[in-house]
Design a protein around this motif. Structure first.
Motif, PDB file in Angstrom:
ATOM      1  N   VAL A  56       0.845  -1.197   0.000  1.00  0.00           N
ATOM      2  CA  VAL A  56       0.000   0.000   0.000  1.00  0.00           C
ATOM      3  C   VAL A  56       0.879   1.246   0.000  1.00  0.00           C
ATOM      4  O   VAL A  56       0.641   2.192  -0.753  1.00  0.00           O
ATOM      5  CB  VAL A  56      -0.973   0.007   1.205  1.00  0.00           C
ATOM      6  N   ALA A  57       1.917   1.245   0.830  1.00  0.00           N
ATOM      7  CA  ALA A  57       2.824   2.399   0.892  1.00  0.00           C
ATOM      8  C   ALA A  57       3.459   2.660  -0.465  1.00  0.00           C
ATOM      9  O   ALA A  57       3.563   3.817  -0.895  1.00  0.00           O
ATOM     10  CB  ALA A  57       3.902   2.163   1.951  1.00  0.00           C
ATOM     11  N   TYR A  58       3.863   1.598  -1.159  1.00  0.00           N
ATOM     12  CA  TYR A  58       4.509   1.774  -2.464  1.00  0.00           C
ATOM     13  C   TYR A  58       3.541   2.329  -3.504  1.00  0.00           C
ATOM     14  O   TYR A  58       3.925   3.144  -4.335  1.00  0.00           O
ATOM     15  CB  TYR A  58       5.115   0.464  -2.958  1.00  0.00           C
ATOM     16  N   THR A  59       2.284   1.918  -3.441  1.00  0.00           N
ATOM     17  CA  THR A  59       1.315   2.448  -4.402  1.00  0.00           C
ATOM     18  C   THR A  59       0.997   3.916  -4.132  1.00  0.00           C
ATOM     19  O   THR A  59       0.478   4.603  -5.009  1.00  0.00           O
ATOM     20  CB  THR A  59       0.000   1.631  -4.414  1.00  0.00           C
ATOM     21  N   HIS A  60       1.336   4.397  -2.935  1.00  0.00           N
ATOM     22  CA  HIS A  60       1.116   5.797  -2.587  1.00  0.00           C
ATOM     23  C   HIS A  60       2.379   6.637  -2.732  1.00  0.00           C
ATOM     24  O   HIS A  60       2.294   7.844  -2.929  1.00  0.00           O
ATOM     25  CB  HIS A  60       0.601   5.923  -1.146  1.00  0.00           C
ATOM     26  N   ASP A  61       3.529   5.983  -2.599  1.00  0.00           N
ATOM     27  CA  ASP A  61       4.813   6.698  -2.603  1.00  0.00           C
ATOM     28  C   ASP A  61       5.899   5.748  -3.104  1.00  0.00           C
ATOM     29  O   ASP A  61       6.233   4.776  -2.431  1.00  0.00           O
ATOM     30  CB  ASP A  61       5.137   7.177  -1.182  1.00  0.00           C
ATOM     31  N   TYR A  62       6.452   6.050  -4.273  1.00  0.00           N
ATOM     32  CA  TYR A  62       7.447   5.156  -4.879  1.00  0.00           C
ATOM     33  C   TYR A  62       8.719   5.031  -4.038  1.00  0.00           C
ATOM     34  O   TYR A  62       9.448   4.065  -4.165  1.00  0.00           O
ATOM     35  CB  TYR A  62       7.797   5.622  -6.288  1.00  0.00           C
ATOM     36  N   GLY A  63       8.961   5.975  -3.160  1.00  0.00           N
ATOM     37  CA  GLY A  63      10.122   5.897  -2.300  1.00  0.00           C
ATOM     38  C   GLY A  63      10.011   4.784  -1.261  1.00  0.00           C
ATOM     39  O   GLY A  63      11.003   4.394  -0.649  1.00  0.00           O
ATOM     40  N   ALA A  64       8.805   4.250  -1.070  1.00  0.00           N
ATOM     41  CA  ALA A  64       8.600   3.186  -0.079  1.00  0.00           C
ATOM     42  C   ALA A  64       9.284   1.887  -0.482  1.00  0.00           C
ATOM     43  O   ALA A  64       9.432   0.987   0.347  1.00  0.00           O
ATOM     44  CB  ALA A  64       7.108   2.940   0.129  1.00  0.00           C
ATOM     45  N   ALA A  65       9.729   1.772  -1.720  1.00  0.00           N
ATOM     46  CA  ALA A  65      10.417   0.555  -2.167  1.00  0.00           C
ATOM     47  C   ALA A  65      11.722   0.358  -1.405  1.00  0.00           C
ATOM     48  O   ALA A  65      12.211  -0.761  -1.300  1.00  0.00           O
ATOM     49  CB  ALA A  65      10.689   0.615  -3.661  1.00  0.00           C
ATOM     50  N   ASN A  66      12.262   1.419  -0.878  1.00  0.00           N
ATOM     51  CA  ASN A  66      13.509   1.327  -0.126  1.00  0.00           C
ATOM     52  C   ASN A  66      13.326   0.649   1.230  1.00  0.00           C
ATOM     53  O   ASN A  66      14.298   0.325   1.889  1.00  0.00           O
ATOM     54  CB  ASN A  66      14.106   2.726   0.089  1.00  0.00           C
ATOM     55  N   ARG A  67      12.069   0.446   1.630  1.00  0.00           N
ATOM     56  CA  ARG A  67      11.785  -0.142   2.929  1.00  0.00           C
ATOM     57  C   ARG A  67      11.138  -1.528   2.793  1.00  0.00           C
ATOM     58  O   ARG A  67      10.284  -1.897   3.588  1.00  0.00           O
ATOM     59  CB  ARG A  67      10.863   0.788   3.718  1.00  0.00           C
ATOM     60  N   MET A  68      11.570  -2.292   1.805  1.00  0.00           N
ATOM     61  CA  MET A  68      10.984  -3.620   1.583  1.00  0.00           C
ATOM     62  C   MET A  68      11.346  -4.573   2.710  1.00  0.00           C
ATOM     63  O   MET A  68      12.503  -4.668   3.091  1.00  0.00           O
ATOM     64  CB  MET A  68      11.492  -4.224   0.269  1.00  0.00           C
ATOM     65  N   PRO A  69      10.328  -5.308   3.241  1.00  0.00           N
ATOM     66  CA  PRO A  69      10.645  -6.299   4.272  1.00  0.00           C
ATOM     67  C   PRO A  69      11.375  -7.496   3.667  1.00  0.00           C
ATOM     68  O   PRO A  69      11.288  -7.738   2.465  1.00  0.00           O
ATOM     69  CB  PRO A  69       9.265  -6.709   4.808  1.00  0.00           C
ATOM     70  N   GLN A  70      12.083  -8.215   4.511  1.00  0.00           N
ATOM     71  CA  GLN A  70      12.810  -9.394   4.070  1.00  0.00           C
ATOM     72  C   GLN A  70      11.844 -10.548   3.830  1.00  0.00           C
ATOM     73  O   GLN A  70      10.748 -10.589   4.391  1.00  0.00           O
ATOM     74  CB  GLN A  70      13.835  -9.807   5.139  1.00  0.00           C
ATOM     75  N   VAL A  71      12.265 -11.489   3.012  1.00  0.00           N
ATOM     76  CA  VAL A  71      11.479 -12.686   2.762  1.00  0.00           C
ATOM     77  C   VAL A  71      11.452 -13.524   4.028  1.00  0.00           C
ATOM     78  O   VAL A  71      12.450 -13.646   4.735  1.00  0.00           O
ATOM     79  CB  VAL A  71      12.094 -13.487   1.586  1.00  0.00           C
ATOM     80  N   TYR A  72      10.303 -14.099   4.337  1.00  0.00           N
ATOM     81  CA  TYR A  72      10.125 -14.963   5.506  1.00  0.00           C
ATOM     82  C   TYR A  72      10.979 -16.205   5.309  1.00  0.00           C
ATOM     83  O   TYR A  72      10.797 -16.957   4.363  1.00  0.00           O
ATOM     84  CB  TYR A  72       8.647 -15.339   5.627  1.00  0.00           C
ATOM     85  N   GLY A  73      11.925 -16.410   6.183  1.00  0.00           N
ATOM     86  CA  GLY A  73      12.859 -17.524   6.042  1.00  0.00           C
ATOM     87  C   GLY A  73      12.393 -18.774   6.753  1.00  0.00           C
ATOM     88  O   GLY A  73      11.500 -18.746   7.583  1.00  0.00           O
TER      89      GLY A  73
END
Length: 188
Positions: A56-73
């Motif tokens: 949702v954050a990315y669809t509102h602000d392209y800068g949110a891509a810098n805060r991607m969570p890690q893949v569930y290991g």
């Protein structure tokens, strides 16, 4: 930067799915009696909330891509840790009027993760935006890992039995495939 029509619709589908998974996981966590299953559902719920919020954050602000969570290991597993074979499997039948038992909750959780993994991967194939595509791929991997975690818990407790075939039959079938021996491929 605008999104393409396909990826817009895919994001809509995934976000809608996430909302329903979050609601479902919350209900499941509340209804299960098994402490280990409840803790797993709560971890998966938190991961789903983070992924939803991040998309949702990315669809509102392209800068949110810098805060991607890690893949569930997943912890390292060996094939020997999986219980193979059928051991008096219980009959299966729909029971729409009864309260959910832990086995039904675990099965529903497993199916939700399996379907979500497929949906995320299919959505990734429609994304032109590289960040959105990576979110979808990460979502597919996360759901796959979470499905396997549920499978392992179910398998350990005899709730998911893995059918087998005669070892000789399996090897004969699979050993028909042979290595290429690093032969260069001929170009036609």
């Amino acid at each position: 930067m605008p999104f393409g029509a396909h990826e817009t619709m895919e994001v809509h589908e995934i976000l809608n799915e996430k909302i329903h998974l979050i609601n479902l996981f919350g209900r499941m966590a509340h209804e299960t009696e098994n402490h280990q299953l409840r803790q797993m559902i709560e971890r998966h719920l938190q991961t789903a909330v983070e992924a939803y919020d991040q998309m949702v954050a990315y669809t509102h602000d392209y800068g949110a891509a810098n805060r991607m969570p890690q893949v569930y290991g997943m912890p390292r597993m060996s094939p020997e840790q999986v219980q193979y074979g059928l051991h008096n499997p219980a009959p299966m039948l729909p029971q729409p009027q009864q309260a959910f038992r832990d086995q039904q909750i675990a099965s529903a959780l497993l199916l939700a993760h399996k379907n979500s993994a497929k949906n995320h991967m299919a959505a990734s194939l429609e994304c032109a935006d590289p960040n959105l595509r990576q979110m979808m791929v990460n979502g597919a991997i996360t759901c796959s890992n979470q499905a396997y975690e549920v499978f392992l818990l179910m398998n350990e407790n005899g709730l998911y039995q893995v059918p087998t075939m005669n070892d000789h039959t399996a090897k004969t079938f699979l050993h028909a495939y042979q290595p290429t021996n690093s032969q260069p491929m001929m170009h036609i």
